[in-house]
Design a protein around this motif. Structure first.
Motif, PDB file in Angstrom:
ATOM      1  N   ALA A 122    -116.993 -15.836 -42.609  1.00  0.00           N
ATOM      2  CA  ALA A 122    -117.646 -14.517 -42.170  1.00  0.00           C
ATOM      3  C   ALA A 122    -118.056 -13.766 -43.523  1.00  0.00           C
ATOM      4  N   ALA A 123    -116.837 -13.484 -44.123  1.00  0.00           N
ATOM      5  CA  ALA A 123    -117.318 -12.957 -45.607  1.00  0.00           C
ATOM      6  C   ALA A 123    -118.070 -13.647 -46.631  1.00  0.00           C
ATOM      7  N   VAL A 124    -118.071 -14.790 -46.549  1.00  0.00           N
ATOM      8  CA  VAL A 124    -118.958 -15.447 -47.613  1.00  0.00           C
ATOM      9  C   VAL A 124    -120.509 -15.248 -47.168  1.00  0.00           C
ATOM     10  N   ALA A 125    -120.576 -15.236 -45.692  1.00  0.00           N
ATOM     11  CA  ALA A 125    -121.983 -15.136 -45.291  1.00  0.00           C
ATOM     12  C   ALA A 125    -122.778 -13.990 -45.442  1.00  0.00           C
ATOM     13  N   THR A 126    -121.974 -12.772 -45.960  1.00  0.00           N
ATOM     14  CA  THR A 126    -122.394 -11.596 -46.070  1.00  0.00           C
ATOM     15  C   THR A 126    -122.854 -11.455 -47.593  1.00  0.00           C
ATOM     16  N   LEU A 127    -122.912 -12.248 -48.487  1.00  0.00           N
ATOM     17  CA  LEU A 127    -123.099 -12.107 -49.780  1.00  0.00           C
ATOM     18  C   LEU A 127    -124.568 -12.188 -50.119  1.00  0.00           C
ATOM     19  N   THR A 128    -125.017 -11.591 -50.977  1.00  0.00           N
ATOM     20  CA  THR A 128    -126.675 -11.607 -51.399  1.00  0.00           C
ATOM     21  C   THR A 128    -126.882 -11.415 -52.898  1.00  0.00           C
ATOM     22  N   PRO A 129    -127.487 -12.265 -53.400  1.00  0.00           N
ATOM     23  CA  PRO A 129    -127.685 -12.015 -54.917  1.00  0.00           C
ATOM     24  C   PRO A 129    -128.203 -10.451 -55.292  1.00  0.00           C
ATOM     25  N   THR A 130    -127.375  -9.950 -56.321  1.00  0.00           N
ATOM     26  CA  THR A 130    -127.639  -8.600 -56.455  1.00  0.00           C
ATOM     27  C   THR A 130    -127.779  -8.021 -58.115  1.00  0.00           C
ATOM     28  N   GLY A 131    -126.531  -8.040 -58.779  1.00  0.00           N
ATOM     29  CA  GLY A 131    -126.682  -7.413 -59.904  1.00  0.00           C
ATOM     30  C   GLY A 131    -126.164  -8.055 -61.193  1.00  0.00           C
ATOM     31  N   TRP A 132    -125.161  -7.378 -61.877  1.00  0.00           N
ATOM     32  CA  TRP A 132    -125.043  -8.041 -63.141  1.00  0.00           C
ATOM     33  C   TRP A 132    -123.967  -9.126 -63.239  1.00  0.00           C
ATOM     34  N   THR A 133    -123.665  -9.420 -64.726  1.00  0.00           N
ATOM     35  CA  THR A 133    -122.676 -10.729 -64.577  1.00  0.00           C
ATOM     36  C   THR A 133    -121.232 -10.345 -65.488  1.00  0.00           C
ATOM     37  N   PRO A 134    -120.636  -9.725 -64.859  1.00  0.00           N
ATOM     38  CA  PRO A 134    -119.395  -9.140 -65.803  1.00  0.00           C
ATOM     39  C   PRO A 134    -118.309 -10.073 -65.631  1.00  0.00           C
ATOM     40  N   ILE A 135    -118.263 -11.303 -66.305  1.00  0.00           N
ATOM     41  CA  ILE A 135    -117.239 -12.307 -66.121  1.00  0.00           C
ATOM     42  C   ILE A 135    -115.761 -11.957 -66.564  1.00  0.00           C
ATOM     43  N   GLY A 136    -115.637 -11.263 -67.749  1.00  0.00           N
ATOM     44  CA  GLY A 136    -114.605 -10.885 -68.300  1.00  0.00           C
ATOM     45  C   GLY A 136    -113.688  -9.874 -67.413  1.00  0.00           C
ATOM     46  N   TYR A 137    -114.528  -9.015 -66.994  1.00  0.00           N
ATOM     47  CA  TYR A 137    -114.026  -8.104 -65.873  1.00  0.00           C
ATOM     48  C   TYR A 137    -113.513  -8.732 -64.659  1.00  0.00           C
ATOM     49  N   ALA A 138    -114.535  -9.627 -64.231  1.00  0.00           N
ATOM     50  CA  ALA A 138    -113.960 -10.402 -63.075  1.00  0.00           C
ATOM     51  C   ALA A 138    -112.653 -11.066 -63.099  1.00  0.00           C
ATOM     52  N   LEU A 139    -112.564 -11.642 -64.598  1.00  0.00           N
ATOM     53  CA  LEU A 139    -111.281 -12.550 -64.657  1.00  0.00           C
ATOM     54  C   LEU A 139    -109.889 -11.712 -64.545  1.00  0.00           C
ATOM     55  N   ARG A 140    -110.200 -10.575 -65.256  1.00  0.00           N
ATOM     56  CA  ARG A 140    -109.038  -9.643 -64.943  1.00  0.00           C
ATOM     57  C   ARG A 140    -108.635  -9.318 -63.795  1.00  0.00           C
ATOM     58  N   GLY A 141    -109.587  -9.289 -62.998  1.00  0.00           N
ATOM     59  CA  GLY A 141    -109.294  -8.705 -61.431  1.00  0.00           C
ATOM     60  C   GLY A 141    -108.672  -9.970 -60.753  1.00  0.00           C
ATOM     61  N   ALA A 142    -109.325 -11.321 -60.989  1.00  0.00           N
ATOM     62  CA  ALA A 142    -108.618 -12.248 -60.379  1.00  0.00           C
ATOM     63  C   ALA A 142    -107.090 -12.402 -60.884  1.00  0.00           C
ATOM     64  N   VAL A 143    -106.715 -12.328 -62.007  1.00  0.00           N
ATOM     65  CA  VAL A 143    -105.364 -12.366 -62.331  1.00  0.00           C
ATOM     66  C   VAL A 143    -104.575 -11.445 -61.417  1.00  0.00           C
ATOM     67  N   LYS A 144    -104.975 -10.142 -61.275  1.00  0.00           N
ATOM     68  CA  LYS A 144    -104.252  -9.149 -60.532  1.00  0.00           C
ATOM     69  C   LYS A 144    -104.263  -9.900 -58.937  1.00  0.00           C
ATOM     70  N   ASP A 145    -105.261 -10.450 -58.610  1.00  0.00           N
ATOM     71  CA  ASP A 145    -105.206 -10.906 -57.179  1.00  0.00           C
ATOM     72  C   ASP A 145    -104.174 -11.990 -56.952  1.00  0.00           C
ATOM     73  N   LEU A 146    -103.970 -12.893 -57.986  1.00  0.00           N
ATOM     74  CA  LEU A 146    -102.979 -14.061 -57.964  1.00  0.00           C
ATOM     75  C   LEU A 146    -101.738 -13.475 -58.295  1.00  0.00           C
ATOM     76  N   GLY A 147    -101.306 -12.322 -58.543  1.00  0.00           N
ATOM     77  CA  GLY A 147     -99.863 -11.821 -58.818  1.00  0.00           C
ATOM     78  C   GLY A 147     -99.304 -12.637 -59.867  1.00  0.00           C
ATOM     79  N   ASP A 148     -97.983 -12.460 -60.070  1.00  0.00           N
ATOM     80  CA  ASP A 148     -97.304 -12.765 -61.336  1.00  0.00           C
ATOM     81  C   ASP A 148     -96.232 -13.445 -60.897  1.00  0.00           C
ATOM     82  N   ASP A 149     -96.009 -14.456 -59.841  1.00  0.00           N
ATOM     83  CA  ASP A 149     -94.899 -15.144 -59.368  1.00  0.00           C
ATOM     84  C   ASP A 149     -95.002 -16.478 -60.322  1.00  0.00           C
ATOM     85  N   GLU A 150     -94.184 -17.439 -59.976  1.00  0.00           N
ATOM     86  CA  GLU A 150     -93.941 -18.541 -61.068  1.00  0.00           C
ATOM     87  C   GLU A 150     -94.641 -19.914 -60.290  1.00  0.00           C
TER      88      GLU A 150
END
Length: 420
Positions: A122-150
């Protein structure tokens, strides 16, 4: 550009292979909850480009966005229960012209964890092509999403273009991740046949030990899918142990048999120590990866020295021209006469053009093995010969006697030949 009707199905297979490849072989399907004190479950974050260029229709009449949605649904259906999956987007929310706002347009679409397939789709179905391509910023966000466990952590980046923001630079972000020694891997998947996109995504993947796949034609895709599907889950790649080499032998960390990862700055030498017992042989090799633009001439040297600084043996490699990595190694059997502590020095002679960042240093991978030293009779390097002065004297005498005998035989045969 993506070519062929089955590209969407192939893309789904690639993503599914990347996710399924993280499943440990000893994971029990009926026991998704990790036991107390056990390794945390592997985590995967899918980072999807939802910028305006994803509207382009070059996937068998479908837009890139439609193909990506279809692929994500396939992955969501196939993700194993013991893999925690999350989804992050970039360029999905801000349609305006402000670079400041567009370059911070990345958000978590679905949190990393056990997957509720209905909610994720359901979340994927809401996506619509929109804006910019901030890859570096998104990678840093993804690292936070994954956490820092082992546990194993992997980011799968899917994009049809290069970063449109410049800061933070995606390659620099990837190098920062690799320098932390957490073992996080970034795999990249390019949806457009563009040299700049290929170079940037390849740089991101190489810096973190991941893979880059360009979706170009059905034959190439099929080959890549077969490689991923057939990759043996029972033989995962060894994760190197993070180690911080010292500036001198006296302060160097002790390394035993194993695989180690470090960073060495330009002009910097890294020191490590190994402890040997009588009858043991040290085998060490080092490899340095050029994870950024470097000058044409390069070199690498590994030395084994005593704690007093006397060189025992060295290995070196050098050359010129483009190279992705260079390696060399050495062997040193300890006879018990020298100190049992052997200092290993690793130094590289890479240099970089002006404007290339010097920090963090280049990735160094050190492999150490300590084995029983080969005996005199079993050392194939000496072809079964003994060592020392006595064998040399015996060989010299034998050669002299053999030469004299050969001369006498030749002189005796000469008259007989003239008579005949």
């Amino acid at each position: 550009m993506i070519i062929g009707r089955r590209a969407a199905t192939v893309l789904a297979g690639l993503l599914a292979a990347a996710v399924v490849g993280l499943v440990p072989t000893n994971a029990a399907a009926d026991d998704p909850e990790p036991e107390q004190g056990s390794t945390p479950p592997p985590k995967v974050e899918l980072v999807l480009d939802v910028s305006g260029s994803m509207r382009i229709k070059d996937v068998g009449g479908q837009s890139r966005m439609a193909a990506a949605k279809h692929s994500f649904n396939e992955v969501i259906d196939a993700v194993p229960d013991d893999v925690h999956l999350g989804i992050r987007t970039l360029g999905a929310d801000y349609p305006g012209e402000s670079k400041r706002l567009g370059c911070r347009d990345s958000s978590r679409l679905y949190p990393v964890g056990e997957v509720d397939r209905t909610e994720a789709k359901a979340a994927v179905a809401t996506l619509t092509p929109t804006g910019w391509t901030p890859i570096g910023y998104a990678l840093r966000g993804a690292v936070k999403d994954l956490g820092d466990d082992e546990g194993q952590r992997r980011i799968v980046l899917i994009t049809d273009g290069e970063d449109s923001c410049g800061q933070p630079d995606p390659c620099d972000v990837a190098r920062e991740l690799a320098a932390t020694g957490t073992g996080l891997t970034v795999d990249t998947l390019g949806l457009a046949a563009d040299a700049k996109v290929r170079d940037q995504l390849g740089c991101i993947a190489e810096a973190t030990g991941g893979t880059y796949t360009a979706v170009q034609d059905r034959g190439q895709l099929s080959d890549r899918i077969n490689q991923l599907v057939r990759r043996p889950a029972s033989a995962p790649a060894a994760d190197p142990t993070q180690v911080d080499g010292a500036e001198e032998c006296g302060k160097a960390p002790v390394v035993g048999a194993g695989l180690y990862a470090d960073r060495a700055g330009f002009g910097q030498h890294r020191w490590y120590r190994a402890e040997l017992e009588p009858g043991q042989e040290l085998r060490a090799s080092a490899a340095v990866s050029a994870d950024r633009a470097v000058d044409g001439d390069w070199g690498l040297q590994v030395r084994a020295v005593t704690e007093q600084g006397r060189e025992l043996v060295r290995g070196a490699e050098s050359g010129s021209g483009r190279t992705d990595a260079v390696s060399t190694g050495l062997r040193y059997p300890w006879d018990g006469e020298e100190d049992r502590i052997v200092c290993l020095e690793v130094g590289h002679a890479f240099s970089a053009p002006a404007g290339v960042k010097r920090s963090p240093g280049l990735p160094v991978e050190l492999t150490v093995d300590i084995v029983d030293a080969p005996g005199s009779s079993g050392d194939t390097a000496f072809f079964g010969l003994a060592r020392g002065w006595v064998p040399l004297v015996l060989m010299g005498v034998a050669g002299l006697v053999g030469g004299v005998l050969f001369g006498w035989v030749s002189r005796l045969r000469a008259p007989a030949g003239r008579v005949n």
